[in-house]
Scaffold this active site. Structure first.
Site, PDB file in Angstrom:
ATOM      1  N   GLU A 160       0.661  -1.562   0.024  1.00  0.00           N
ATOM      2  CA  GLU A 160      -0.056  -0.406   0.182  1.00  0.00           C
ATOM      3  C   GLU A 160       0.852   1.030  -0.129  1.00  0.00           C
ATOM      4  OE1 GLU A 160      -2.516   0.052   3.066  1.00  0.00           O
ATOM      5  OE2 GLU A 160      -3.456  -2.105   3.010  1.00  0.00           O
ATOM      6  N   HIS A 177       4.519   0.755   2.187  1.00  0.00           N
ATOM      7  CA  HIS A 177       4.532  -0.318   3.041  1.00  0.00           C
ATOM      8  C   HIS A 177       3.742  -1.803   2.710  1.00  0.00           C
ATOM      9  CE1 HIS A 177       0.637   1.054   4.237  1.00  0.00           C
ATOM     10  NE2 HIS A 177       0.190   0.658   4.686  1.00  0.00           N
ATOM     11  N   TYR A 231      -9.443  -5.989   7.972  1.00  0.00           N
ATOM     12  CA  TYR A 231      -8.623  -4.575   7.636  1.00  0.00           C
ATOM     13  C   TYR A 231      -8.120  -4.918   6.701  1.00  0.00           C
ATOM     14  CZ  TYR A 231      -4.799  -1.533   8.097  1.00  0.00           C
ATOM     15  OH  TYR A 231      -4.235  -0.431   7.907  1.00  0.00           O
ATOM     16  N   GLY A 266     -19.946  26.653  58.866  1.00  0.00           N
ATOM     17  CA  GLY A 266     -20.194  26.831  60.596  1.00  0.00           C
ATOM     18  C   GLY A 266     -18.974  27.510  60.389  1.00  0.00           C
ATOM     19  N   LYS A 277     -18.163  20.213  61.269  1.00  0.00           N
ATOM     20  CA  LYS A 277     -18.426  20.752  59.938  1.00  0.00           C
ATOM     21  C   LYS A 277     -17.115  19.096  58.772  1.00  0.00           C
ATOM     22  CE  LYS A 277     -17.126  23.935  59.110  1.00  0.00           C
ATOM     23  NZ  LYS A 277     -16.147  24.695  59.351  1.00  0.00           N
ATOM     24  N   THR A 278     -15.836  18.934  59.388  1.00  0.00           N
ATOM     25  CA  THR A 278     -14.941  18.338  58.239  1.00  0.00           C
ATOM     26  C   THR A 278     -15.067  17.174  58.565  1.00  0.00           C
ATOM     27  OG1 THR A 278     -14.011  20.293  58.060  1.00  0.00           O
ATOM     28  CG2 THR A 278     -12.674  18.173  58.031  1.00  0.00           C
TER      29      THR A 278
END
EC number: 3.1.21.-
Length: 671
Positions: A72, A81, A141, A328, A334-335
């Site tokens: 090709e 190739h 292919y 807050g 919170k954490t």
């Protein structure tokens, strides 16, 4: 029969060296059903046919080989190739390259004027093993390419001899019945681990699998059932199994592969809430002793209502409300709560603000995202809105390019307003409405006791398992119309199992704007901790406020101290404005002449629509006004906890906290 495949590159320099034997070859080429061959295309067709003729009568390892050669044109550079598909009894991965290069270079030697050699590049997997899928490669292919893309093709494989150079057959190859390679050798015994590389339709796997594959599948299921998603957790759960697998290179690779598959299964195929629920419900009956339940009650939230929302939110069933925002002051839990939930999910990621260019580097492929004390900059606001809203997007990762991030639940913890967008030295609220539509906000206003400790995965599982087992209707009533602020506690709708637990301290107010049952006097302004009254970068006093009752202590109970400061020290230590200037009527507050009190707006005069009994902003204004008035007329009476009994006036004058508390700055300026 195993057919290997590879490629030979033929540069334009090779064709420049062609001799008369090549140009004047009398080899007959049948082009009746093919495009006419001209110039260098004819040279390549002659060369390929010459190689095939030599291979048909050669001996050694190439004797009896099947072959399929197709040349090709290169797409992006001059030259050609050659696709090589070949296999035979004498060919194996060790001699394949030598045999193919020797065959093509021997033929080329008689066709060029200089010593030019071609190099064969065999097709190999990423693990370095040779592809043995030549049959599928030809069908899916090579044979699907048509002339102009294909220069010439030769083969000795039955079924392709007459069709390989037929343009008509190639154009209809996708509809025609594909020929099969029939040999006496059973080609099903290929080496394990090598790729088939087929491009055909995917067929569901109906086989039983090998013993090794079944063992690996069992291992992945065991990891999910035991909630093992990291190597450290694996070592803790089953150290012997981990040691046996780590003893070999293949076993170490199995560890990584099994953990990746377990994480994928947990994040994509199984609801995340299953990892937050306890397997034995009998162990979660004493729910009133759960730390998370006590924390939420202390913050004036219904633990059942919050838990049912968390279960729905973690399974991505809240629509656009994909984010939980815990808002807050410090030391309110919170954490602690956010990280306990995060550690209970299979795998979580954190927004990294140490790297401003890639803050979402750790977000992809996670069950939960934790956003701790961050800001939103204008450069990432659109990506942040997509992530907070649970919408699929792409984020940039360092050294990896961009990756896709599906909808992932987000939990945010912050002391400041996350809806402000920073652009250089300016801050804008243009995106505030869009960000709020993607969040559900919980206000944490009551500071936790120092002996509370860290919340664990067991606490989360106990709490959520109990919530999942209850059929309480008031969550569905709120979920119909999601609001930005999570609803506060409703004593009438509180679950019976929670009735005996203290709800909130006497000196705290509703974190969600709830109604106070008692009228607030001026003297009680200094004992209030209200939303917005703690927005400061200056640290609070280290001395806690003494408790107002001698009842049993729980999560949010204040602790006692031998050295006691003024009762309003902690509550009033806030930067609502410049603490040394006089308040301005109409700017900082509105005066209610009927009751003789300051209020936040005109609508709340004479307690219409709110006033001191309902509006937390009016409470803030009242505490601010009375504190300023008190400090103005008593400049040197109140001191911080460190200088309560100080006799040296210079110690008091140089103390910044004493100046804030008692108005000493105005006293010094006057003197």
């Amino acid at each position: 029969m195993e057919l290997f495949r590879g490629v030979l590159q033929v540069s334009s320099n090779v064709l420049d060296c062609a001799n008369d034997n090549w140009w004047c070859s009398l080899l007959d080429l049948d082009t009746s059903d093919w495009e006419p061959l001209t110039h260098t295309n004819r040279l390549m067709a002659i060369y390929l046919s010459s190689v095939a003729s030599k291979l048909d009568f050669t001996g050694g390892p190439l004797a009896g080989c099947l072959y399929f050669f197709q040349v090709e044109c290169n797409k992006f550079e001059e030259g050609y190739h050659i696709h090589v598909v070949t296999g035979g009894p004498g060919l194996n991965p060790r001699n394949l390259t030598v045999c193919v290069e020797g065959l093509f270079n021997n033929v080329l030697y008689h066709l060029v004027t200089e010593n030019v050699k071609l190099k064969f590049l065999p097709g190999m997997t990423t693990k370095g093993k040779y592809f043995r899928d030549g049959e599928q490669f030809i069908e899916n292919y090579l044979m699907k390419k048509i002339p102009l893309n294909v220069v010439w093709c030769v083969t000795n494989i039955d079924g392709y001899i007459d069709t390989c150079i037929s343009a008509t057959f190639r154009r209809g190859a996708c509809h025609a019945k594909k020929p099969r390679i029939t040999t006496a050798i059973n080609d099903t015994s290929s080496d394990a681990g090598e790729s088939s590389g087929t491009g055909a339709e995917v067929v569901p796997f109906n086989g039983k699998g090998t013993k090794a594959s079944i063992k690996f599948q069992t291992m992945v299921n065991w990891l999910c059932e035991n909630r093992v998603f990291t190597e450290d957790k694996w070592k803790l759960v089953d150290f012997n199994q981990y040691t046996l697998l780590s003893s070999s290179h293949s076993g170490s690779f199995q560890i990584q592969s099994a953990l990746k598959l377990a994480i994928y299964k947990a994040t994509n195929l199984v609801p995340t809430s299953t990892f937050l629920l306890h397997t034995d419900f009998e162990q979660v009956m004493c729910i009133k002793d759960n730390k998370i339940v006590k924390l939420l009650l202390c913050q004036n939230y219904d633990p059942l209502l919050v838990g049912q929302h968390v279960l729905k939110w973690i399974d991505k069933k809240c629509g656009k409300k994909n984010t939980l925002w815990f808002y807050g002051p410090p030391s309110t839990g919170k954490t602690n709560l956010a990280m306990a939930i995060a550690k209970s999910v299979p795998v979580y990621g954190m927004v990294n603000w140490n790297n401003e260019n890639f803050p979402f580097n750790d977000v992809a492929g996670k069950s939960l995202v934790v956003w701790d004390e961050g800001i939103i900059k204008s450069t990432i606001v659109e990506a942040a809105k997509a992530i907070l809203g649970g919408q699929p997007t792409r984020v940039d990762q360092k050294m990896r390019g961009s990756v896709a991030v599906p909808g992932v639940p987000v939990v945010i913890t912050s002391n400041g307003d996350i809806t402000f967008v920073v652009s250089g030295n300016t801050t804008t609220t243009v995106h505030a409405k869009a960000l709020k539509e993607r969040m559900v906000k919980l206000n944490f206003t009551v500071r936790c006791s120092p002996d509370m400790g860290l919340l664990t995965e067991a606490d989360v599982q106990q709490w959520l398992t109990w919530c999942n087992a209850q059929s309480w209707d008031h969550y569905e009533n709120w979920a119909i119309n999601y609001t930005f602020d999570f609803p506060g506690i409703n004593a009438d709708a509180l679950h019976p199992d929670l009735q005996t637990t203290p709800i909130v301290t006497d000196t705290s107010i509703s974190s969600s704007g709830g109604e106070s049952s008692e009228e607030l006097s001026e003297s009680s302004f200094f004992n209030l901790i209200t939303p917005g009254a703690w927005n400061t970068e200056t640290p609070r006093s280290s001395t806690p406020i003494p408790g107002t009752s001698s009842g049993e202590s729980f999560v949010g109970s204040p602790v006692s101290s031998e050295v006691v400061a003024a009762s309003w020290e902690e509550a009033f230590y806030t930067p609502l404005a410049d603490q040394f200037r006089e308040l301005l009527v109409g700017v900082d507050y509105v005066w209610d002449g009927v009751r003789g009190l300051p209020v936040c707006c005109v609508q709340h005069i004479n307690n219409s629509g709110g006033g001191l009994g309902l509006c937390p902003h009016c409470i803030n204004v009242g505490a601010w006004y009375n504190g300023w008035k008190f400090r103005e007329f008593t400049p040197d009476l109140v001191r911080c906890s460190c200088h309560v009994g100080a006799s040296n006036p210079f110690s008091v004058l140089t103390c910044k906290k004493c100046a804030y508390l008692s108005g000493l700055q105005s006293f010094v300026d006057y003197e």
